[in-house]
Design an enzyme around this catalytic site. Structure first.
Site, PDB file in Angstrom:
ATOM      1  N   TYR A   1       9.582   5.813  -6.207  1.00  0.00           N
ATOM      2  CA  TYR A   1       8.425   4.923  -6.405  1.00  0.00           C
ATOM      3  C   TYR A   1       8.249   4.066  -5.159  1.00  0.00           C
ATOM      4  O   TYR A   1       9.157   3.941  -4.336  1.00  0.00           O
ATOM      5  CB  TYR A   1       8.590   4.035  -7.649  1.00  0.00           C
ATOM      6  CG  TYR A   1       9.579   2.912  -7.497  1.00  0.00           C
ATOM      7  CD1 TYR A   1      10.914   3.081  -7.844  1.00  0.00           C
ATOM      8  CD2 TYR A   1       9.176   1.667  -7.002  1.00  0.00           C
ATOM      9  CE1 TYR A   1      11.824   2.059  -7.705  1.00  0.00           C
ATOM     10  CE2 TYR A   1      10.086   0.625  -6.858  1.00  0.00           C
ATOM     11  CZ  TYR A   1      11.411   0.834  -7.215  1.00  0.00           C
ATOM     12  OH  TYR A   1      12.311  -0.186  -7.065  1.00  0.00           O
ATOM     13  N   CYS A   2       7.040   3.461  -5.008  1.00  0.00           N
ATOM     14  CA  CYS A   2       6.765   2.639  -3.836  1.00  0.00           C
ATOM     15  C   CYS A   2       5.898   1.435  -4.197  1.00  0.00           C
ATOM     16  O   CYS A   2       6.185   0.742  -5.160  1.00  0.00           O
ATOM     17  CB  CYS A   2       6.152   3.478  -2.725  1.00  0.00           C
ATOM     18  SG  CYS A   2       4.695   4.406  -3.242  1.00  0.00           S
ATOM     19  N   ARG A   3       4.851   1.170  -3.407  1.00  0.00           N
ATOM     20  CA  ARG A   3       4.113  -0.090  -3.577  1.00  0.00           C
ATOM     21  C   ARG A   3       3.019  -0.054  -4.624  1.00  0.00           C
ATOM     22  O   ARG A   3       2.569  -1.094  -5.084  1.00  0.00           O
ATOM     23  CB  ARG A   3       3.492  -0.500  -2.239  1.00  0.00           C
ATOM     24  CG  ARG A   3       4.533  -0.942  -1.226  1.00  0.00           C
ATOM     25  CD  ARG A   3       3.904  -1.146   0.140  1.00  0.00           C
ATOM     26  NE  ARG A   3       4.864  -1.657   1.096  1.00  0.00           N
ATOM     27  CZ  ARG A   3       4.764  -1.474   2.416  1.00  0.00           C
ATOM     28  NH1 ARG A   3       3.744  -0.784   2.897  1.00  0.00           N
ATOM     29  NH2 ARG A   3       5.669  -1.987   3.227  1.00  0.00           N
TER      30      ARG A   3
ATOM     31  N   LEU B   1       5.888  -0.859  -7.855  1.00  0.00           N
ATOM     32  CA  LEU B   1       6.642  -1.980  -8.388  1.00  0.00           C
ATOM     33  C   LEU B   1       5.759  -3.086  -8.967  1.00  0.00           C
ATOM     34  O   LEU B   1       6.059  -3.591 -10.043  1.00  0.00           O
ATOM     35  CB  LEU B   1       7.589  -2.582  -7.355  1.00  0.00           C
ATOM     36  CG  LEU B   1       8.382  -3.701  -8.041  1.00  0.00           C
ATOM     37  CD1 LEU B   1       9.647  -3.195  -8.665  1.00  0.00           C
ATOM     38  CD2 LEU B   1       8.590  -4.874  -7.156  1.00  0.00           C
TER      39      LEU B   1
END
Lengths: 230, 230
Positions: free
Chosen positions: B184-186, B214
DNA sequence: TTTCTAATCAATGAAGTATTTGAGTAACTC
DNA sequence: GAGTTACTCAAATACTTCATTGATTAGAAA
């Protein structure tokens, strides 16, 4: 596949996305264009009508509409000699609402205007969707639509009377002083209904106001009628 | 009270409101400022860190931050020699999301980029919040956070490992090839996780990706941890 | 005090925006 | 086909925004 290459490609990709998001914001970044969008949220309409309602020249209006169209916020089709513009989707109105919400929670200037114009709006004076539905069902109140007739004709709350602000003074005689009045207009930040309330109150009417406007009522799938007043 | 006067006053009032709404949009109308807001949505941080992450000079970054602050989209406080900026509220992130949504449903350019970068994102590869929660509970998957360490330290999904894109190649040895990996990322339009997936796949790992990032996980009140990796 | 760090401010030129005027075009009416 | 309506396009002008340069300020450290 070299790591650096991928990184660069994707950095550019990310920037390209930010550019597109900003492109939408740029189209929204002008008070006249915001006004045009709010007018189009009431009903699709031709350029001349928009120009008149927003108090702008045809050319200026047309060029603002081009900007909005390039950002895909509005779409248009020809109808005879007229070109009818409309919002390109429900999400456009939602984004506008989100902007308004941001402005009213964070900007002191907006808060100030709101308390000034909407000062009379204590809890007891605002009517919720549910409450208005009740009032309609029981025929307990007169509902008045204070927007220009054109917008009333395009869509209005079921059972509402058209009483545009421009001609409200002449129509006062038709109003029953013993019945409660509920006014509504274009939305939560439209000044038409608050101004109508002031006029009606000064003539001794008991008047309240819908918490938002027709677009919100329509979006909530509540009963709407079309066409002119019988 | 003469009708015309009131009308004028309130026309000006309405225009003043449109100006304020447009003021917010103006602040959003620049790709760099959108990027800064997305970075601040990960975690509050100082100007120098923002400048580095967004690949801009300090002066330019600072002046963009002034624009955002004047529109009340960000706020700041001093901490020693540093000045820490943060989003001024949750509604700022919501408005950004609404902009992104508009862009991805209406702009052909965005759709094109999305299918290009996120092409591998068929249904089976995207992991929902609920599904990821399950995986965490049953310890069925390795969750990797591919954002820069700084952002991982500020907040990460409970149990996630920090595996920033810049150093992911060196960290591959620590990964179990038999376990499923979720990256996962931004956020939903951030290119970090898709890029990490490509690298991991080319090394034979089975990897999926969280549907958003997140900030969305945090906003949904799902379990988050703070601090560096043990 | 002096020196350093982090950030802001002020001035510049290049690029982009908004509005007006006047010309041009598509569809309809007579 | 001539004239009208409803709109768009092009050029000109005044204005705004952006990034860069170099100077300045507030607080921390030496």
């Amino acid at each position: 596949m070299i790591f650096g290459e991928v990184d660069n490609t994707d950095t550019y990709t990310q920037v390209a996305l930010y550019e597109q998001f900003a492109r939408i914001a740029k189209a929204l970044a002008n008070p006249h264009r915001i006004e045009l969008l709010e007018l189009l949220d009431q009903t699709p309409r031709e350029v001349e009508s928009l120009a008149r309602a927003a108090n702008m020249s045809m050319t200026t209006t047309s060029s603002h509409l081009q900007v909005l169209r390039q950002a895909r916020l509005v779409a248009s089709h020809r109808q005879g000699t007229k070109i009818i513009y409309r919002l390109s989707g429900e999400d456009v109105a939602k984004c506008l609402a989100s902007l308004r919400q941001l402005a009213s929670t964070h900007l002191a200037e907006v808060k100030e205007i709101l308390t000034e114009v909407f000062n009379s709006d204590d809890r007891t004076i605002l009517v919720s969707h549910d409450e208005l539905l009740q009032l309609i069902e029981n025929d307990d109140a007169v509902i008045i639509d204070v927007r220009p007739v054109e917008e009333y004709v395009a869509a209005h709350i079921k059972g509402a009377l058209s009483m545009p602000l421009e001609t409200i003074n002449e129509q006062l005689v038709n109003l029953d002083k013993d019945k409660e009045i509920v006014a509504y207009c274009r939305g939560p930040h439209c000044v038409l209904a608050p101004q109508a309330m002031e006029i009606l109150r000064s003539h001794g009417f008991h008047v309240r106001r819908l918490i938002d406007g027709l677009p919100e009522w329509r979006m909530a799938n509540l009963p709407v009628s079309l066409g002119a007043q019988p």
